[in-house]
Structure formats: structure tokens, C-alpha cells
Motif scaffolding. Structure first.
Motif, PDB file in Angstrom:
ATOM      1  N   ALA A  19       0.833  -1.203   0.000  1.00  0.00           N
ATOM      2  CA  ALA A  19       0.000   0.000   0.000  1.00  0.00           C
ATOM      3  C   ALA A  19       0.867   1.253   0.000  1.00  0.00           C
ATOM      4  N   MET A  20       2.096   1.094   0.470  1.00  0.00           N
ATOM      5  CA  MET A  20       3.018   2.232   0.496  1.00  0.00           C
ATOM      6  C   MET A  20       4.103   1.968  -0.542  1.00  0.00           C
ATOM      7  N   GLY A  21       5.342   2.394  -0.275  1.00  0.00           N
ATOM      8  CA  GLY A  21       6.413   2.149  -1.226  1.00  0.00           C
ATOM      9  C   GLY A  21       6.615   0.658  -1.431  1.00  0.00           C
ATOM     10  N   ASN A  22       7.319   0.290  -2.481  1.00  0.00           N
ATOM     11  CA  ASN A  22       7.373  -1.111  -2.885  1.00  0.00           C
ATOM     12  C   ASN A  22       8.323  -1.958  -2.053  1.00  0.00           C
ATOM     13  N   GLY A  23       9.586  -1.508  -1.909  1.00  0.00           N
ATOM     14  CA  GLY A  23      10.579  -2.312  -1.199  1.00  0.00           C
ATOM     15  C   GLY A  23      10.675  -1.938   0.275  1.00  0.00           C
ATOM     16  N   TRP A  24      11.001  -2.920   1.094  1.00  0.00           N
ATOM     17  CA  TRP A  24      11.142  -2.691   2.531  1.00  0.00           C
ATOM     18  C   TRP A  24      12.428  -1.914   2.811  1.00  0.00           C
ATOM     19  N   PRO A  25      12.402  -0.917   3.697  1.00  0.00           N
ATOM     20  CA  PRO A  25      11.227  -0.386   4.411  1.00  0.00           C
ATOM     21  C   PRO A  25      10.423   0.544   3.504  1.00  0.00           C
ATOM     22  N   TYR A  26       9.112   0.507   3.643  1.00  0.00           N
ATOM     23  CA  TYR A  26       8.243   1.257   2.747  1.00  0.00           C
ATOM     24  C   TYR A  26       8.317   2.760   3.010  1.00  0.00           C
ATOM     25  N   TYR A  27       8.234   3.525   1.954  1.00  0.00           N
ATOM     26  CA  TYR A  27       8.169   4.979   2.090  1.00  0.00           C
ATOM     27  C   TYR A  27       6.727   5.425   1.843  1.00  0.00           C
ATOM     28  N   PRO A  28       6.291   6.515   2.459  1.00  0.00           N
ATOM     29  CA  PRO A  28       4.902   6.973   2.291  1.00  0.00           C
ATOM     30  C   PRO A  28       4.671   7.577   0.908  1.00  0.00           C
ATOM     31  N   THR A  29       3.440   7.497   0.428  1.00  0.00           N
ATOM     32  CA  THR A  29       3.096   7.978  -0.909  1.00  0.00           C
ATOM     33  C   THR A  29       1.889   8.902  -0.873  1.00  0.00           C
ATOM     34  N   TYR A  30       1.722   9.644  -1.946  1.00  0.00           N
ATOM     35  CA  TYR A  30       0.664  10.658  -2.023  1.00  0.00           C
ATOM     36  C   TYR A  30      -0.725  10.070  -2.255  1.00  0.00           C
ATOM     37  N   MET A  31      -0.852   9.167  -3.229  1.00  0.00           N
ATOM     38  CA  MET A  31      -2.176   8.682  -3.610  1.00  0.00           C
ATOM     39  C   MET A  31      -2.090   7.217  -4.010  1.00  0.00           C
ATOM     40  N   TRP A  32      -3.039   6.409  -3.537  1.00  0.00           N
ATOM     41  CA  TRP A  32      -3.087   5.013  -3.969  1.00  0.00           C
ATOM     42  C   TRP A  32      -3.305   4.988  -5.483  1.00  0.00           C
ATOM     43  N   GLY A  33      -2.413   4.281  -6.202  1.00  0.00           N
ATOM     44  CA  GLY A  33      -2.535   4.237  -7.650  1.00  0.00           C
ATOM     45  C   GLY A  33      -1.878   5.402  -8.347  1.00  0.00           C
ATOM     46  N   GLY A  34      -1.784   6.540  -7.692  1.00  0.00           N
ATOM     47  CA  GLY A  34      -1.091   7.680  -8.254  1.00  0.00           C
ATOM     48  C   GLY A  34      -1.990   8.695  -8.931  1.00  0.00           C
ATOM     49  N   SER A  35      -1.496   9.927  -9.009  1.00  0.00           N
ATOM     50  CA  SER A  35      -2.236  11.017  -9.645  1.00  0.00           C
ATOM     51  C   SER A  35      -2.042  10.961 -11.157  1.00  0.00           C
ATOM     52  N   ASP A  36      -2.500  11.999 -11.857  1.00  0.00           N
ATOM     53  CA  ASP A  36      -2.366  12.008 -13.316  1.00  0.00           C
ATOM     54  C   ASP A  36      -0.935  12.253 -13.772  1.00  0.00           C
ATOM     55  N   LEU A  37       0.008  12.372 -12.835  1.00  0.00           N
ATOM     56  CA  LEU A  37       1.420  12.527 -13.183  1.00  0.00           C
ATOM     57  C   LEU A  37       2.113  11.185 -13.388  1.00  0.00           C
ATOM     58  N   VAL A  38       1.533  10.104 -12.876  1.00  0.00           N
ATOM     59  CA  VAL A  38       2.232   8.821 -12.865  1.00  0.00           C
ATOM     60  C   VAL A  38       2.093   8.126 -14.219  1.00  0.00           C
ATOM     61  N   PRO A  39       2.974   7.158 -14.507  1.00  0.00           N
ATOM     62  CA  PRO A  39       2.952   6.506 -15.815  1.00  0.00           C
ATOM     63  C   PRO A  39       1.599   5.920 -16.200  1.00  0.00           C
ATOM     64  N   PHE A  40       0.913   5.308 -15.261  1.00  0.00           N
ATOM     65  CA  PHE A  40      -0.356   4.646 -15.577  1.00  0.00           C
ATOM     66  C   PHE A  40      -1.340   5.614 -16.222  1.00  0.00           C
ATOM     67  N   PHE A  41      -1.337   6.872 -15.765  1.00  0.00           N
ATOM     68  CA  PHE A  41      -2.290   7.852 -16.279  1.00  0.00           C
ATOM     69  C   PHE A  41      -1.706   8.781 -17.342  1.00  0.00           C
ATOM     70  N   SER A  42      -0.423   9.109 -17.249  1.00  0.00           N
ATOM     71  CA  SER A  42       0.125  10.160 -18.109  1.00  0.00           C
ATOM     72  C   SER A  42       0.827   9.647 -19.359  1.00  0.00           C
ATOM     73  N   TYR A  43       1.029   8.351 -19.441  1.00  0.00           N
ATOM     74  CA  TYR A  43       1.750   7.773 -20.577  1.00  0.00           C
ATOM     75  C   TYR A  43       0.905   7.838 -21.855  1.00  0.00           C
ATOM     76  N   GLU A  44       1.571   7.939 -23.009  1.00  0.00           N
ATOM     77  CA  GLU A  44       0.880   7.806 -24.293  1.00  0.00           C
ATOM     78  C   GLU A  44       0.617   6.318 -24.501  1.00  0.00           C
ATOM     79  N   ARG A  45      -0.539   5.875 -24.042  1.00  0.00           N
ATOM     80  CA  ARG A  45      -0.830   4.447 -23.993  1.00  0.00           C
ATOM     81  C   ARG A  45      -1.181   3.884 -25.369  1.00  0.00           C
ATOM     82  N   GLU A  46      -0.832   2.619 -25.552  1.00  0.00           N
ATOM     83  CA  GLU A  46      -1.242   1.875 -26.732  1.00  0.00           C
ATOM     84  C   GLU A  46      -2.080   0.690 -26.272  1.00  0.00           C
TER      85      GLU A  46
END
Length: 663
Positions: free
Chosen positions: A531-558
């Protein structure tokens, strides 16, 4: 001139000393009179020289540059004090995984910029305990961490700790030290975040920094009304509930699609028809139970094993608590909508709140689970196993069927497995007339609590700025793309493109190939990510899944095969999405919406005993014993606070908060 300058410098030093003495004498709980001065001291910046000297100003600190740089690589090195924090991950009952990144580009960058790191050796989670029990253990030994990341369901347990003054009151610090928190999680837009920060309005003070905004598609749209999500996986069934090994499924249903075939079909067509999503003829609870027994017969016939260990149909207990079984499988079998679980829910037909665990269908389904245990459909040993044992079996492919969760595909692949897991959808209507499906207010998943006895007051600004950096746009891009200096992407016409196609497939299209962990990038769309950063120890994050800045949302998807699993969901069919079927509410009906009410908190504080009693019901050796154990479970729930009077209080609160929303 020299004499005048000397006098000015002497006066400046005297004023500085007087200010420092005043800070020492202030109570630890009081916010600093001038947080900016404290923060600049922490950054080890030289004080500004008197104007008469005309000497150059000190270099800007990283936190003053976050609005003017595009990438974390453009920020200066921290030259002040180095802090190593002992963190408590106080959400859930803990995770067995302690995976580490082999090419970590995130944690070193955080440390370079902020001077803060989380200590991998001393940090800990709940270790299989509830938050309340772990709190008691820490209090008994006075062994507090430096910082705790507390989930929304565990925050109410911190009430006594806050009242005792063990954690910092952060109220006076936010304006100066946490501008990104206020910009990206504005309390007026996300009131549930303020609820979390104040421990459900304990006394109006802010005791934690809320992080991890939930429901990214709705959260982003709230902040940016022009946002259009690239996919529509948001079904009223919730996340894929029943997952099955595709080799075993095809042995029973040769026409069913494998996970690879699902992805290839999506790559070819870019969509799925209703018939393609419901490719397994499963329409009722009875059909699912028959599938369980058919799988058992196949396993026995073929004597299936994995690495010399027996293949099992499924499990009764998920290694942590009963959530997978009773929060996932039970609703699926009874055609209950998403956002409804086994604690509280609103019944539109009865126009009242209910405790699900007190309803007849809940008892009937629990008895069914007990029968499945007695028939070796649900693994008896799972009732005694911890999360480490459960995850080991899960990732070894020993469970033919899982629910809510699934095996980590990268681990399966590394282990030489040729099969994958895919969802099965039950082709029958959900009971929307009996179970309200709230489009609830957007919440934050957890918040950071900072402990007084462990973090010195002089270091507090540095810790707050560290957290605020991770909420910032620059911080979020850093842990979802990697810093530019890491060389993981190119920029073409202002767009970032990953150099490594495997990393692209992972971060953009959700293929579980282990690449996010390799670099310690966060991609919460993957079930195997924390739910937080990927590798131990986890780091805190802004949004689950990420905002529109992250690759999932901002990439030129095919249209790619890897995206197929995101769309293989009834929520993509007309009339079956969560947003179409859900009811907007100001306050949802889940029990944690009522934290802060004394009797609700009392019930939730007894959850550990409640869960253990519920687990025992599945271990009954006869119908008679089941009746005894289930009656004991209900008695424990009632003694913990699940009384008609408490339900009446919750019902009144829910209806008052949602006046004008309910039909």
C-alpha cells in the motif's frame, strides 16, 4: 563602517541566541512561534547577511524549490543533519513480505534530498496483531517508534495516545512546513482527510499528516475536472474476487480463456463483449461451490503437487484476519455489492443500518465455509497459519482458487510456472435493492504520526518537510518514474518514455514482472505492491494508484496485451459500473465512518477477539459444535458493543449525515 558592521552582527547574534533560549523553554507540544526559522536552522543554511555587506544570499533549500523544478534530480543535496527513523507500519495485521529493491533508485534519492531515511533493521509492522494490541505492547515497554503510518481503520485506537501527549500536535506547523499537503490534499475538498488528521475530530487539533488519497480516478477528477481516466475498471462487483489457476480451469472448462488468451484477445480487439467476460458458465452460489468440489476431484485424480507440496483447492483464512473470506468471498457468493462488508451496512429495503454478522445469510454462509473445511475444500491448516506461510503457499501456486488476492505473477514466473491466475465472474445480478453501494467521500488510506519522545523538537521540521516532499508533485514523479539521474526514461516532445520495455509494461500496463520492486518504484495498481512504497522499508506515498502525473495515467498508452486484465471486468459493460449503480452519499455506511463515537470505538477495539472467534467457527468438527461456536462468536460481538442500541446510534448518525442523499 567596520565598527557599525560589527555592532550589527553582534546584535544579530544576541537576537538569535535569545530566540533559541525561548524555544528551549517552550513546552514540546506548543507549535513554534516561527516554524520557518526552525526549518532553516535544520537545513544548516547560513543566516542571511546584513544588507550592508551585499554578500550573496544562501542557496535555496530543496523545499523552497519544489514549485520551480521539474525533477528531483534538480534539487540540491541536503547538507544538514541526517535522520534515521524507526517506523511502525500500523495498518492491517502486518505483511510477511520483506522484499528489497536490487537497484533502488528511490530511497537513496529521498535521503540525498531530505536527509531522512527509514531504518530497515528496526522498523516493524503489527506482526499479526491488531493495532490496539500492538499499541498496548509498545506502551507497556515505552518502546515507541519515531514515526507511525496509521491506517484509516486503526486511527481511532490512537485516541488515548494523543490525549496523553505522546505524539506531536502538528496544528501550528502545516502552513509553513507542509504546503504540498495543503495544495494536494486540501481539507476543504477532502473533509475525510481532515477527519483522519484530527483523529475523527478528537479536539480539533491535527495529530497526523494524512497521505495516500483513495479512489484515484475520482480524486484526480475532483482536483482536475478535465481528467478522463484511461480505463473504466470500476465494476459494482468490486475488484476481481474469485481467481483461479487457468490450467486447472481449462481442464474443467476447455472453452474458458487462459490469462494469456484474455490478453491476446484484448490486444486484437481493444474491448471485451459480455459473452467473453462471462466465458465460464457460473451463475449462482451453487455453481461456485460445485466448481470448488470439481477442482478437488481433479486435484485428487491427477495428484497435483507444486515443488513436492500438495495443491489445495483454497483456504479458509488468509494469514492475517478473515477479510478475504468474509469481506470478499462471502459478498461474491451472496451477490452483495462492493463497499459492503461484514461489519455495518445500510439496507435500503429495510431503511436501516445493519450488522451483517448478525444476519441469517451470514450465519448460513459461515456454516457453508465450515462444511468446506470439513470436506477439505478449504485448507484446515490455513486456520492456524500466519501470513508468511499463507504467502508462501500462494506464490507457490498451491491454491487452485484464491479470492480478492492473487499470487505474485513475477514470483510464479521466476519459479518456472507456466500457468497464471485469472478471474471468474458470477453471471447474475447484484442485490442492489438490499445493499446500498455508496459512492462515498474520498478518504486517505493512512496518516503519519510523529512521536515526541523519539523525534527531537529541533528535528520535527525536517521530518515534516520530508513527508511533505513525498506528497509533492516532484516527489511523486520521483518514486513513480525514478529520478532523471537514474536514467530510466527519455523525454520526447515533453513526454516521458521508459527505456526498458519490461519496466514500461509493469508501470503503464500493470504486468507483474517485478520491475517496480527492482527499482523500488511505486505502482499500487499491482496487487503485489505494498500500500506504500514497494521495497522494505516502505516509504509513504501521495495517492493510492497515483495522480495524473504517474505513468499509468500520463503515458501515451497503446492497446497492448498487458492491459487486458484491466478491462476484463463487468464494470466495462453498459450499466454495470460502480459509478452507474452507486449512490452518492456524504457519509458512507462502513463502520470506520463512525469512529469517534464511543460505542463504535469500543466495538472496534475488541476486533481481535471478534476475528478469532469468527475464525474458530470454521474449525467446528460437527454441526452441533458449529452452533455452539457461532453462538459464542455472537456473544463476544455483543459484549464488545454490537448491541441494538449501538446500531440505533449508527443508524441515526448515518441518516442525519445523508439527509437529502438517500431515496
Amino acid at each position: 563602517m567596520k565598527r557599525t558592521l560589527a555592532i550589527l552582527l553582534a546584535l544579530a547574534m544576541l537576537l538569535s541566541l535569545a530566540s533559541a533560549c525561548g524555544a528551549k523553554e517552550s513546552p514540546a507540544t506548543a507549535p513554534p512561534a516561527a516554524p520557518a526559522a526552525t526549518a532553516k536552522t535544520e537545513a544548516s543554511q547560513a543566516p542571511a547577511a546584513p544588507a550592508a555587506t551585499e554578500e550573496p544570499a544562501a542557496p535555496a533549500a530543496y523545499y523552497d524549490l519544489l514549485d520551480s523544478v521539474e525533477d528531483s534530480s534538480d534539487l540540491p543535496d541536503w547538507t544538514g543533519k541526517q535522520l534515521k527513523l524507526k517506523a511502525w507500519y500500523a495498518h492491517g495485521s502486518g505483511e510477511a513480505s520483506r522484499s528489497t529493491a536490487s537497484k533502488d533508485v528511490v530511497a537513496p534519492e529521498i535521503k540525498r534530498i531530505t536527509g531522512v531515511e527509514i531504518d530497515a533493521d528496526t522498523s516493524f509492522d503489527n506482526g499479526g496483531q491488531s493495532v490496539a494490541i500492538k499499541l498496548g505492547m509498545l506502551n507497556a515497554g515505552k518502546d515507541w517508534p519515531d514515526i507511525a503510518f496509521v491506517s484509516d481503520s486503526g486511527m481511532s485506537d490512537f485516541k488515548d495516545l494523543f490525549e496523553a501527549g505522546i505524539a506531536y500536535d502538528l496544528t501550528g506547523y502545516l502552513d509553513e512546513l507542509a504546503p504540498n499537503l495543503q495544495k494536494r490534499i486540501p481539507f476543504d475538498m477532502f473533509p475525510e482527510a481532515l477527519n483522519m488528521a484530527t483523529c475523527y475530530n478528537l479536539d480539533g487539533k491535527i495529530y497526523s499528516l494524512p497521505m495516500q488519497l483513495g479512489n484515484p480516478e475520482r480524486s484526480i477528477q475532483k482536483l482536475n475536472p478535465d481528467f478522463v481516466a484511461p480505463n473504466a475498471q470500476n465494476g459494482a462487483d468490486g475488484a476481481p474476487i474469485i481467481m483461479i489457476r487457468d490450467d486447472i480451469l481449462k481442464a474443467l472448462y476447455p472453452n474458458a480463456k487462459s490469462a494469456d488468451e484474455i490478453e491476446a484477445l484484448y490486444e486484437q480487439k481493444g474491448r471485451f463483449s459480455r459473452e467473453e467476460i462471462y466465458d465460464v458458465p457460473i451463475k449462482t452460489k451453487e455453481d461456485i461451490i460445485k466448481l470448488f468440489y470439481d477442482v478437488k476431484a481433479l486435484i485428487d485424480e491427477k495428484s497435483l503437487t507444486e515443488n513436492g507440496k500438495p495443491v489445495l483447492v483454497t483456504y479458509a483464512f488468509g494469514g492475517q484476519d478473515n477479510w478475504y473470506t468474509f469481506g470478499g468471498l462471502l459478498p461474491a457468493l451472496n451477490r452483495i455489492t462492493t463497499q459492503v462488508n461484514y461489519f455495518t451496512y445500510f439496507d435500503p429495503a429495510a431503511n436501516s443500518m445493519k450488522f451483517m454478522f448478525q444476519e441469517d445469510y451470514f450465519k448460513d454462509t459461515t456454516k457453508l465455509f465450515n462444511q468446506l473445511v470439513r470436506d477439505d475444500i478449504m485448507d484446515k491448516n490455513s486456520l492456524l497459519e500466519n501470513n508468511a506461510s499463507h504467502v508462501e503457499k500462494l506464490n507457490n501456486g498451491q491454491y487452485a482458487i484464491t479470492y480478492v488476492e492473487s499470487a505474485d505473477e513475477s514470483v510464479l514466473r521466476d519459479g518456472g510456472k507456466t500457468y497464471r491466475y485469472r478471474p471468474i465472474w458470477i453471471d447474475s445480478p447484484l442485490q442492489t435493492d438490499k445493499f446500498l453501494m455508496p459512492l462515498s467521500p474520498i478518504k486517505t488510506g493512512y496518516a503519519a504520526v510523529i512521536f515526541k519522545d523519539k523525534v527531537k523538537e529541533e528535528d520535527l521540521p525536517q521530518v515534516i518537510r520530508y513527508l511533505d516532499f513525498l506528497i509533492s508533485e516532484v516527489g511523486e514523479k520521483m518514486y513513480t518514474w525514478g529520478p532523471k539521474s537514474a536514467g530510466l526514461f527519455d523525454e520526447v516532445d515533453g513526454k516521458r518514455i521508459f527505456k526498458d520495455k519490461a519496466l514500461e509494461s509493469n508501470m503503464v500496463y500493470g504486468e507483474e514482472n517485478g520491475k517496480s520492486l527492482e527499482y523500488n518504484l511505486t505502482n499500487n495498481w499491482l496487487g503485489s505492491s505494498s500500500a506504500m512504497g514497494n521495497g522494505w522499508p516502505y516509504y509513504p506515498t501521495y495517492m493510492w494508484g497515483g495522480s495524473d502525473l504517474v505513468p499509468f495515467f500520463s503515458y501515451e498508452r497503446e492497446t497492448t496485451a498487458a492491459d487486458g486484465k484491466n478491462f476484463f471486468d463487468p464494470g466495462n459493460l453498459p450499466g454495470l459500473s460502480y459509478n452507474e449503480l452507486g449512490t452518492p452519499v456524504a457519509k458512507d455506511h462502513q463502520i470506520w465512518s463512525f469512529f469517534g463515537m464511543e460505542n463504535v470505538d469500543k466495538f472496534w477495539n475488541g476486533r481481535d477477539a471478534f476475528e478469532k472467534a469468527l475464525t474458530k467457527t470454521m474449525a467446528a468438527s460437527s454441526d452441533e459444535q458449529f452452533e455452539q461456536l457461532f453462538a459464542q462468536f455472537l456473544d463476544i460481538a455483543t459484549s464488545n458493543g454490537a448491541t441494538p442500541e449501538v446500531l440505533k446510534e449508527i443508524d441515526a448518525e448515518f441518516k442525519k449525515a445523508n439527509e437529502g442523499f438517500l431515496k
